[in-house]
Motif scaffolding. Structure first.
Motif, PDB file in Angstrom:
ATOM      1  N   ARG A  16       0.830  -1.209   0.000  1.00 48.63           N
ATOM      2  CA  ARG A  16       0.000   0.000   0.000  1.00 48.63           C
ATOM      3  C   ARG A  16       0.863   1.257   0.000  1.00 48.63           C
ATOM      4  O   ARG A  16       0.615   2.194  -0.752  1.00 48.63           O
ATOM      5  CB  ARG A  16      -0.921   0.009   1.221  1.00 48.63           C
ATOM      6  N   TYR A  17       1.904   1.270   0.833  1.00 48.53           N
ATOM      7  CA  TYR A  17       2.794   2.435   0.866  1.00 48.53           C
ATOM      8  C   TYR A  17       3.496   2.634  -0.478  1.00 48.53           C
ATOM      9  O   TYR A  17       3.656   3.760  -0.947  1.00 48.53           O
ATOM     10  CB  TYR A  17       3.827   2.307   1.987  1.00 48.53           C
ATOM     11  N   LEU A  18       3.909   1.533  -1.092  1.00 50.46           N
ATOM     12  CA  LEU A  18       4.557   1.623  -2.406  1.00 50.46           C
ATOM     13  C   LEU A  18       3.581   2.126  -3.465  1.00 50.46           C
ATOM     14  O   LEU A  18       3.966   2.883  -4.362  1.00 50.46           O
ATOM     15  CB  LEU A  18       5.133   0.256  -2.806  1.00 50.46           C
ATOM     16  N   THR A  19       2.319   1.724  -3.353  1.00 45.88           N
ATOM     17  CA  THR A  19       1.305   2.191  -4.296  1.00 45.88           C
ATOM     18  C   THR A  19       1.074   3.693  -4.149  1.00 45.88           C
ATOM     19  O   THR A  19       0.970   4.416  -5.139  1.00 45.88           O
ATOM     20  CB  THR A  19      -0.020   1.418  -4.097  1.00 45.88           C
ATOM     21  N   VAL A  20       1.010   4.163  -2.904  1.00 43.27           N
ATOM     22  CA  VAL A  20       0.863   5.604  -2.674  1.00 43.27           C
ATOM     23  C   VAL A  20       2.069   6.347  -3.238  1.00 43.27           C
ATOM     24  O   VAL A  20       1.931   7.366  -3.931  1.00 43.27           O
ATOM     25  CB  VAL A  20       0.693   5.910  -1.162  1.00 43.27           C
ATOM     26  N   ALA A  21       3.269   5.840  -2.959  1.00 39.93           N
ATOM     27  CA  ALA A  21       4.493   6.482  -3.461  1.00 39.93           C
ATOM     28  C   ALA A  21       4.506   6.495  -4.986  1.00 39.93           C
ATOM     29  O   ALA A  21       4.889   7.495  -5.607  1.00 39.93           O
ATOM     30  CB  ALA A  21       5.724   5.763  -2.923  1.00 39.93           C
ATOM     31  N   GLN A  22       4.082   5.394  -5.581  1.00 38.03           N
ATOM     32  CA  GLN A  22       4.052   5.324  -7.039  1.00 38.03           C
ATOM     33  C   GLN A  22       3.045   6.313  -7.614  1.00 38.03           C
ATOM     34  O   GLN A  22       3.329   6.994  -8.602  1.00 38.03           O
ATOM     35  CB  GLN A  22       3.701   3.904  -7.496  1.00 38.03           C
ATOM     36  N   LEU A  23       1.872   6.420  -7.001  1.00 38.50           N
ATOM     37  CA  LEU A  23       0.858   7.368  -7.466  1.00 38.50           C
ATOM     38  C   LEU A  23       1.411   8.795  -7.433  1.00 38.50           C
ATOM     39  O   LEU A  23       1.312   9.532  -8.428  1.00 38.50           O
ATOM     40  CB  LEU A  23      -0.402   7.264  -6.607  1.00 38.50           C
ATOM     41  N   VAL A  24       2.025   9.173  -6.329  1.00 35.67           N
ATOM     42  CA  VAL A  24       2.598  10.518  -6.211  1.00 35.67           C
ATOM     43  C   VAL A  24       3.718  10.703  -7.229  1.00 35.67           C
ATOM     44  O   VAL A  24       3.786  11.721  -7.933  1.00 35.67           O
ATOM     45  CB  VAL A  24       3.105  10.771  -4.773  1.00 35.67           C
ATOM     46  N   GLY A  25       4.595   9.702  -7.341  1.00 36.81           N
ATOM     47  CA  GLY A  25       5.709   9.788  -8.282  1.00 36.81           C
ATOM     48  C   GLY A  25       5.257   9.925  -9.727  1.00 36.81           C
ATOM     49  O   GLY A  25       5.833  10.699 -10.503  1.00 36.81           O
ATOM     50  N   MET A  26       4.214   9.198 -10.094  1.00 36.28           N
ATOM     51  CA  MET A  26       3.716   9.267 -11.471  1.00 36.28           C
ATOM     52  C   MET A  26       3.046  10.610 -11.757  1.00 36.28           C
ATOM     53  O   MET A  26       3.163  11.148 -12.854  1.00 36.28           O
ATOM     54  CB  MET A  26       2.753   8.116 -11.754  1.00 36.28           C
ATOM     55  N   MET A  27       2.357  11.157 -10.764  1.00 36.46           N
ATOM     56  CA  MET A  27       1.742  12.477 -10.951  1.00 36.46           C
ATOM     57  C   MET A  27       2.824  13.548 -11.126  1.00 36.46           C
ATOM     58  O   MET A  27       2.699  14.443 -11.967  1.00 36.46           O
ATOM     59  CB  MET A  27       0.819  12.800  -9.777  1.00 36.46           C
ATOM     60  N   VAL A  28       3.896  13.432 -10.353  1.00 40.22           N
ATOM     61  CA  VAL A  28       5.020  14.372 -10.474  1.00 40.22           C
ATOM     62  C   VAL A  28       5.681  14.214 -11.846  1.00 40.22           C
ATOM     63  O   VAL A  28       6.041  15.200 -12.497  1.00 40.22           O
ATOM     64  CB  VAL A  28       6.036  14.149  -9.329  1.00 40.22           C
ATOM     65  N   THR A  29       5.827  12.974 -12.298  1.00 38.41           N
ATOM     66  CA  THR A  29       6.427  12.707 -13.612  1.00 38.41           C
ATOM     67  C   THR A  29       5.615  13.354 -14.723  1.00 38.41           C
ATOM     68  O   THR A  29       6.170  14.031 -15.600  1.00 38.41           O
ATOM     69  CB  THR A  29       6.537  11.189 -13.852  1.00 38.41           C
ATOM     70  N   VAL A  30       4.304  13.145 -14.704  1.00 38.45           N
ATOM     71  CA  VAL A  30       3.428  13.725 -15.729  1.00 38.45           C
ATOM     72  C   VAL A  30       3.531  15.247 -15.718  1.00 38.45           C
ATOM     73  O   VAL A  30       3.712  15.881 -16.766  1.00 38.45           O
ATOM     74  CB  VAL A  30       1.967  13.262 -15.524  1.00 38.45           C
ATOM     75  N   ALA A  31       3.452  15.833 -14.524  1.00 34.29           N
ATOM     76  CA  ALA A  31       3.533  17.292 -14.416  1.00 34.29           C
ATOM     77  C   ALA A  31       4.893  17.793 -14.892  1.00 34.29           C
ATOM     78  O   ALA A  31       4.982  18.781 -15.635  1.00 34.29           O
ATOM     79  CB  ALA A  31       3.290  17.727 -12.966  1.00 34.29           C
ATOM     80  N   GLY A  32       5.949  17.100 -14.520  1.00 32.33           N
ATOM     81  CA  GLY A  32       7.296  17.499 -14.919  1.00 32.33           C
ATOM     82  C   GLY A  32       7.496  17.466 -16.423  1.00 32.33           C
ATOM     83  O   GLY A  32       8.091  18.380 -17.004  1.00 32.33           O
ATOM     84  N   LEU A  33       7.004  16.407 -17.063  1.00 32.47           N
ATOM     85  CA  LEU A  33       7.137  16.303 -18.519  1.00 32.47           C
ATOM     86  C   LEU A  33       6.380  17.422 -19.232  1.00 32.47           C
ATOM     87  O   LEU A  33       6.846  17.950 -20.245  1.00 32.47           O
ATOM     88  CB  LEU A  33       6.644  14.934 -19.000  1.00 32.47           C
ATOM     89  N   LEU A  34       5.222  17.772 -18.697  1.00 32.67           N
ATOM     90  CA  LEU A  34       4.439  18.854 -19.303  1.00 32.67           C
ATOM     91  C   LEU A  34       5.088  20.219 -19.060  1.00 32.67           C
ATOM     92  O   LEU A  34       5.238  21.024 -19.984  1.00 32.67           O
ATOM     93  CB  LEU A  34       3.008  18.847 -18.761  1.00 32.67           C
ATOM     94  N   ILE A  35       5.490  20.472 -17.827  1.00 33.11           N
ATOM     95  CA  ILE A  35       6.079  21.765 -17.475  1.00 33.11           C
ATOM     96  C   ILE A  35       7.399  21.993 -18.233  1.00 33.11           C
ATOM     97  O   ILE A  35       7.672  23.094 -18.705  1.00 33.11           O
ATOM     98  CB  ILE A  35       6.287  21.874 -15.950  1.00 33.11           C
ATOM     99  N   ASP A  36       8.202  20.935 -18.352  1.00 28.42           N
ATOM    100  CA  ASP A  36       9.501  21.064 -19.025  1.00 28.42           C
ATOM    101  C   ASP A  36       9.400  21.077 -20.550  1.00 28.42           C
ATOM    102  O   ASP A  36      10.415  21.188 -21.234  1.00 28.42           O
ATOM    103  CB  ASP A  36      10.436  19.924 -18.608  1.00 28.42           C
ATOM    104  N   GLY A  37       8.193  20.914 -21.078  1.00 29.37           N
ATOM    105  CA  GLY A  37       8.022  20.924 -22.527  1.00 29.37           C
ATOM    106  C   GLY A  37       8.548  19.679 -23.223  1.00 29.37           C
ATOM    107  O   GLY A  37       8.802  19.682 -24.430  1.00 29.37           O
ATOM    108  N   LYS A  38       8.699  18.594 -22.475  1.00 27.43           N
ATOM    109  CA  LYS A  38       9.244  17.359 -23.055  1.00 27.43           C
ATOM    110  C   LYS A  38       8.319  16.710 -24.079  1.00 27.43           C
ATOM    111  O   LYS A  38       8.775  15.991 -24.951  1.00 27.43           O
ATOM    112  CB  LYS A  38       9.524  16.340 -21.945  1.00 27.43           C
ATOM    113  N   MET A  39       7.029  16.991 -23.971  1.00 29.20           N
ATOM    114  CA  MET A  39       6.075  16.331 -24.874  1.00 29.20           C
ATOM    115  C   MET A  39       6.022  16.981 -26.259  1.00 29.20           C
ATOM    116  O   MET A  39       5.361  16.470 -27.150  1.00 29.20           O
ATOM    117  CB  MET A  39       4.679  16.300 -24.239  1.00 29.20           C
ATOM    118  N   VAL A  40       6.734  18.081 -26.436  1.00 24.90           N
ATOM    119  CA  VAL A  40       6.793  18.707 -27.765  1.00 24.90           C
ATOM    120  C   VAL A  40       8.232  18.766 -28.287  1.00 24.90           C
ATOM    121  O   VAL A  40       8.514  19.459 -29.260  1.00 24.90           O
ATOM    122  CB  VAL A  40       6.160  20.121 -27.757  1.00 24.90           C
TER     123      VAL A  40
END
Length: 197
Positions: free
Chosen positions: A133-157
């Motif tokens: 459960r703790y790993l799932t919570v950590a993964q959820l937070v980590g994936m949300m940060v990853t998505v936001a980071g890729l968008l903010i850094d302009g990596k998707m374009v």
């Protein structure tokens, strides 16, 4: 159809779709294919999870299913990176991510098999389930940060600039992270539902 056959189909179709669009230098098509494969994996994982919850399955069965599908996402990402950057595109950092994805895939599958063995033995290891459960919570937070980071850094374009060859990896990171976030969120919600029984 057995889950092993489904896994092999998803990985084969997913990798073929991503490498063909990468080889054709079609980043938008690659983004579409990567998104579709990630969506399919997430939907199958969530559907199976919901069916297990509704049928009154044990915590072990639900946790093992969740961990297996998380492992599938990591495995698909690892294989897609390996093939893409070994045979199609050049990007020197690819192997770091490949290694991390491969290790995470193996860990998820190991966790799923350990929980499955507990289920077959008729026991529930609260420590493993709590760690999961703790790993799932950590993964959820980590994936949300990853998505936001890729968008903010302009990596998707980045595909718009020819010198950047990491566009295929960014697609895999982005949509893989979305799939993992969806699976993780659903798993936490399912755990709460099972706890209320």
């Amino acid at each position: 159809m057995s889950s092993l056959v489904v896994w092999m189909l998803i990985i084969t179709v997913g990798v073929c779709a991503t490498i063909l669009s990468a080889a054709a230098q079609m980043p938008v098509m690659h983004m579409t294919m990567t998104g579709l494969i990630s969506l399919v994996i997430a939907l199958i994982a969530i559907r199976e999870n919901r069916q297990l919850v509704e049928s009154g399955a044990s915590k072990n069965e639900i946790a093992a299913s969740t961990a297996r599908y998380m492992g599938l996402v990591w495995a698909w990402g690892a294989v897609a990176l390996f093939v893409t950057y070994n045979f199609i595109l050049q990007w020197k950092e690819w192997w770091h991510f490949f290694m991390a994805f491969a290790v995470l895939s193996v860990l998820c599958i190991f966790l799923a098999n350990s929980i499955g063995r507990d289920e077959n033995a008729g026991k529930e290891d609260k420590t493993i389930l709590t760690v999961g459960r703790y790993l799932t919570v950590a993964q959820l937070v980590g994936m949300m940060v990853t998505v936001a980071g890729l968008l903010i850094d302009g990596k998707m374009v980045r595909y718009q600039t020819p010198r950047f060859t990491d566009w295929a990896a960014n697609n895999i990171f982005f949509f893989g992270a979305l799939a993992l976030a969806a699976i993780s969120f659903n798993a936490l919600r399912a755990r709460d539902e099972v706890a209320k029984r």
